[in-house]
Design an enzyme around this catalytic site. Structure first.
Site, PDB file in Angstrom:
ATOM      1  N   GLU A   1       2.841 -18.905   1.299  1.00 12.63           N
ATOM      2  CA  GLU A   1       2.337 -19.370   2.588  1.00 12.63           C
ATOM      3  C   GLU A   1       1.807 -20.798   2.555  1.00 12.63           C
ATOM      4  O   GLU A   1       1.796 -21.465   3.582  1.00 12.63           O
ATOM      5  CB  GLU A   1       1.271 -18.402   3.133  1.00 12.63           C
ATOM      6  CG  GLU A   1      -0.043 -18.460   2.397  1.00 12.63           C
ATOM      7  CD  GLU A   1      -1.013 -17.384   2.876  1.00 12.63           C
ATOM      8  OE1 GLU A   1      -0.612 -16.209   2.932  1.00 12.63           O
ATOM      9  OE2 GLU A   1      -2.164 -17.711   3.192  1.00 12.63           O
TER      10      GLU A   1
ATOM     11  N   GLU B   1      -0.110 -10.311  -3.225  1.00 11.98           N
ATOM     12  CA  GLU B   1       0.153 -11.652  -2.675  1.00 11.98           C
ATOM     13  C   GLU B   1      -0.713 -12.731  -3.315  1.00 11.98           C
ATOM     14  O   GLU B   1      -1.890 -12.501  -3.601  1.00 11.98           O
ATOM     15  CB  GLU B   1      -0.132 -11.573  -1.170  1.00 11.98           C
ATOM     16  CG  GLU B   1      -0.007 -12.877  -0.430  1.00 11.98           C
ATOM     17  CD  GLU B   1      -0.310 -12.692   1.059  1.00 11.98           C
ATOM     18  OE1 GLU B   1      -0.287 -11.528   1.538  1.00 11.98           O
ATOM     19  OE2 GLU B   1      -0.555 -13.692   1.729  1.00 11.98           O
TER      20      GLU B   1
ATOM     21  N   HIS C   1      -5.266 -14.086  -2.738  1.00  8.69           N
ATOM     22  CA  HIS C   1      -5.620 -15.386  -2.153  1.00  8.69           C
ATOM     23  C   HIS C   1      -5.940 -16.439  -3.197  1.00  8.69           C
ATOM     24  O   HIS C   1      -6.872 -17.227  -3.032  1.00  8.69           O
ATOM     25  CB  HIS C   1      -6.774 -15.228  -1.151  1.00  8.69           C
ATOM     26  CG  HIS C   1      -6.509 -15.910   0.153  1.00  8.69           C
ATOM     27  ND1 HIS C   1      -7.185 -17.030   0.575  1.00  8.69           N
ATOM     28  CD2 HIS C   1      -5.619 -15.641   1.122  1.00  8.69           C
ATOM     29  CE1 HIS C   1      -6.738 -17.414   1.763  1.00  8.69           C
ATOM     30  NE2 HIS C   1      -5.775 -16.586   2.111  1.00  8.69           N
TER      31      HIS C   1
ATOM     32  N   ASP D   1      -3.865  -9.030  -0.827  1.00  9.27           N
ATOM     33  CA  ASP D   1      -3.800 -10.489  -0.976  1.00  9.27           C
ATOM     34  C   ASP D   1      -4.931 -10.952  -1.889  1.00  9.27           C
ATOM     35  O   ASP D   1      -6.106 -10.813  -1.557  1.00  9.27           O
ATOM     36  CB  ASP D   1      -3.937 -11.141   0.412  1.00  9.27           C
ATOM     37  CG  ASP D   1      -3.663 -12.633   0.399  1.00  9.27           C
ATOM     38  OD1 ASP D   1      -3.541 -13.210  -0.707  1.00  9.27           O
ATOM     39  OD2 ASP D   1      -3.565 -13.220   1.493  1.00  9.27           O
TER      40      ASP D   1
ATOM     41  N   HIS E   1      -3.250  -5.473   9.002  1.00  8.64           N
ATOM     42  CA  HIS E   1      -4.398  -5.638   8.111  1.00  8.64           C
ATOM     43  C   HIS E   1      -5.467  -4.577   8.348  1.00  8.64           C
ATOM     44  O   HIS E   1      -5.908  -4.402   9.484  1.00  8.64           O
ATOM     45  CB  HIS E   1      -5.059  -6.998   8.342  1.00  8.64           C
ATOM     46  CG  HIS E   1      -4.166  -8.170   8.065  1.00  8.64           C
ATOM     47  ND1 HIS E   1      -4.626  -9.467   8.082  1.00  8.64           N
ATOM     48  CD2 HIS E   1      -2.853  -8.251   7.771  1.00  8.64           C
ATOM     49  CE1 HIS E   1      -3.618 -10.294   7.813  1.00  8.64           C
ATOM     50  NE2 HIS E   1      -2.527  -9.581   7.627  1.00  8.64           N
TER      51      HIS E   1
ATOM     52  N   TYR F   1     -12.230 -12.580   0.156  1.00  6.95           N
ATOM     53  CA  TYR F   1     -11.210 -12.985   1.123  1.00  6.95           C
ATOM     54  C   TYR F   1     -10.818 -11.782   1.991  1.00  6.95           C
ATOM     55  O   TYR F   1     -10.618 -10.679   1.487  1.00  6.95           O
ATOM     56  CB  TYR F   1      -9.949 -13.534   0.433  1.00  6.95           C
ATOM     57  CG  TYR F   1      -8.824 -13.596   1.420  1.00  6.95           C
ATOM     58  CD1 TYR F   1      -8.817 -14.586   2.394  1.00  6.95           C
ATOM     59  CD2 TYR F   1      -7.841 -12.616   1.463  1.00  6.95           C
ATOM     60  CE1 TYR F   1      -7.841 -14.604   3.375  1.00  6.95           C
ATOM     61  CE2 TYR F   1      -6.861 -12.624   2.430  1.00  6.95           C
ATOM     62  CZ  TYR F   1      -6.868 -13.619   3.382  1.00  6.95           C
ATOM     63  OH  TYR F   1      -5.910 -13.620   4.365  1.00  6.95           O
TER      64      TYR F   1
HETATM   65 MG    MG Z   1      -2.103 -14.697   2.394  1.00 12.05          MG
END
Ligand code: MG
Length: 426
Positions: A282, A256, A232, A230, A128, A164
């Site tokens: 996830e 994502e 999110h 992501d 990340h 996020y």
């Molecule tokens: Mg994620």
């Protein structure tokens, strides 16, 4: 070794100073010295998982033959009659991983060998790079590249809004400076960062800042690095479609969680309009949630969290299902999964043919004292040892001296809200 029975089942709740809120299942057997470990870390509801393990699975499991993993999984799964969900799945997932660990130890083989052997030497990781500004994101991404990572998830703060993966925040003082860290090195910092993400989120400023970031980073880093992002599950569905289309020129490795689990039919709309690769999974914990996404080829990466869907036993079936449809794996691996859980992910990553990428769970090196044998990360890859089972042990006494932080703020996501006060998914 035959007729080895389960003698006891424990839940070890530990939060080392530089680790996450871990829950580790330990299954002891009637064979002296033979035990297995699994991960059941569910950071926001650990006591509920502990109860599912100790109060319900333990009495069900004691006396069962450790050899019969499939039978134990199937019988335990339906033993509650009502099934699935994050609490029951994590509890069962921890038990399942511990049984695979035991089977490996009995066979004298690493779990990846039990699963068919290595299909690759090591698992490629993505790390990340999350910054409070474009410059900070860029600096962190180059630092990761320097360390050998070639898959980098990019997140950057939206000025004036909560974002996020990056600390800024609508009603917060931006001069506080970014607290988010670039990698998973220090899960304690991550816990801190989660708590800072509350604030005001608005879709349009977020989308504009993320697109601007991706253009900036392609310009700076070129095409020798894979980028990930992501979303999110925060965007209204039709804006998420726009977002995926706008990301297309930057050729992401994947985008994502574009939708919430309740809005996954919108993936069809994205597929009709662009070829941005998509990942999801996830927070999924029911087979009915993941199977249609794969067999309609609506996503490109299954991003399940192994304990969260019930352990290695179901995870390898989901992986095999994906293989038939050209869908790869990208098991979720943040710092709030214990090194035991990371090892479970890694053994699957090594053995399955349709491995895509592994999220980096690069635990702080100090955790190796509590979890000897934890997987190593170097050159952008994660490496397993060749010890029997999952290859990770636990210093139970030391772990028990580092209990979970019981304060509510460490156990929950602060709410993110729209400017009018409406709650947004975390
Ligand atoms: Mg994620």
């Amino acid at each position: 070794m035959k007729n080895v029975k389960i003698r006891d089942v424990k839940a070890i709740l530990t939060q080392p100073p530089r680790g996450g809120r871990f829950t580790v299942v330990k299954i002891e057997t009637t064979e002296p010295g033979l035990y297995g470990l699994g991960d059941a870390s569910y950071r926001t509801r650990p006591l509920a998982v502990k109860s599912a393990i100790v109060d319900y699975l333990r009495p069900f499991l004691i006396g069962k033959d450790v050899a019969n993993i499939e039978d134990i999984w199937q019988s335990a799964y339906v033993s509650s009659y009502w099934r699935n969900g994050p609490v029951l799945n994590n509890a069962l997932g921890g038990v399942d991983e511990a049984l695979w660990d035991i089977k490996g130890k009995m066979a004298g083989m690493p779990v990846y060998d039990l699963l068919g052997g290595k299909a690759r030497e090591a698992a490629a990781l993505y790390a990340h790079a999350s910054g409070g500004s474009l410059q900070e994101t860029e600096d962190k991404a180059f630092a990761l590249l320097e360390r050998g990572f070639h898959y980098i998830r990019l997140q950057t703060a939206t000025p004036g809004f909560a974002t996020y993966g990056s600390s800024s925040g609508g009603d917060r003082d931006l001069n506080d400076g970014p607290k988010w860290i670039a990698t998973n090195v220090d899960a304690a910092d991550q816990e801190h960062a989660w708590a800072q993400q509350a604030g005001i989120f608005e879709p349009m400023p977020y989308m504009r800042s993320a697109i601007e970031m991706m253009a900036h980073m392609r310009n700076k880093m070129g095409w020798k690095v894979e980028f990930l992002h992501d979303a999110h599950e925060r965007l209204p569905a039709i804006q998420a479609v726009q977002f995926a289309k706008e990301m297309e020129p930057f050729k992401l490795f994947f985008l994502e969680d574009l939708f919430t689990p309740g809005q996954v039919d919108w993936f069809k709309r994205v597929r009709e309009q662009c070829s941005t690769p998509l990942s999801m999974g996830e927070i999924i914990n029911n087979p009915l949630e993941i199977v249609p996404l794969v067999d309609q080829r609506l996503i490109d990466f299954i991003r399940l969290r192994v304990a969260h869907i019930g352990g290695i036993t179901p995870a390898r079936k989901y992986a095999a299902h994906g293989e038939m449809y050209g869908v790869r794996t990208a098991f979720q691996g943040p710092g709030n999964i214990s090194p035991v859980g990371v090892a479970a992910h890694l053994h699957l990553d090594l053995a399955i043919s349709n491995f895509g990428i592994q999220e980096s769970s690069e635990h702080h090196e100090s955790l190796a004292e509590i979890f000897p044998g934890m997987p190593e990360v170097h050159d952008g890859y994660m490496w397993a040892n060749d010890k029997p089972g999952l290859g990770v042990d636990i210093d139970e006494e030391a772990a028990m001296k580092m209990p979970h932080d019981p304060t509510p703020s460490s156990g929950a996501f602060d709410n993110v809200r729209r400017a009018d006060g409406t709650v947004v998914t975390p």
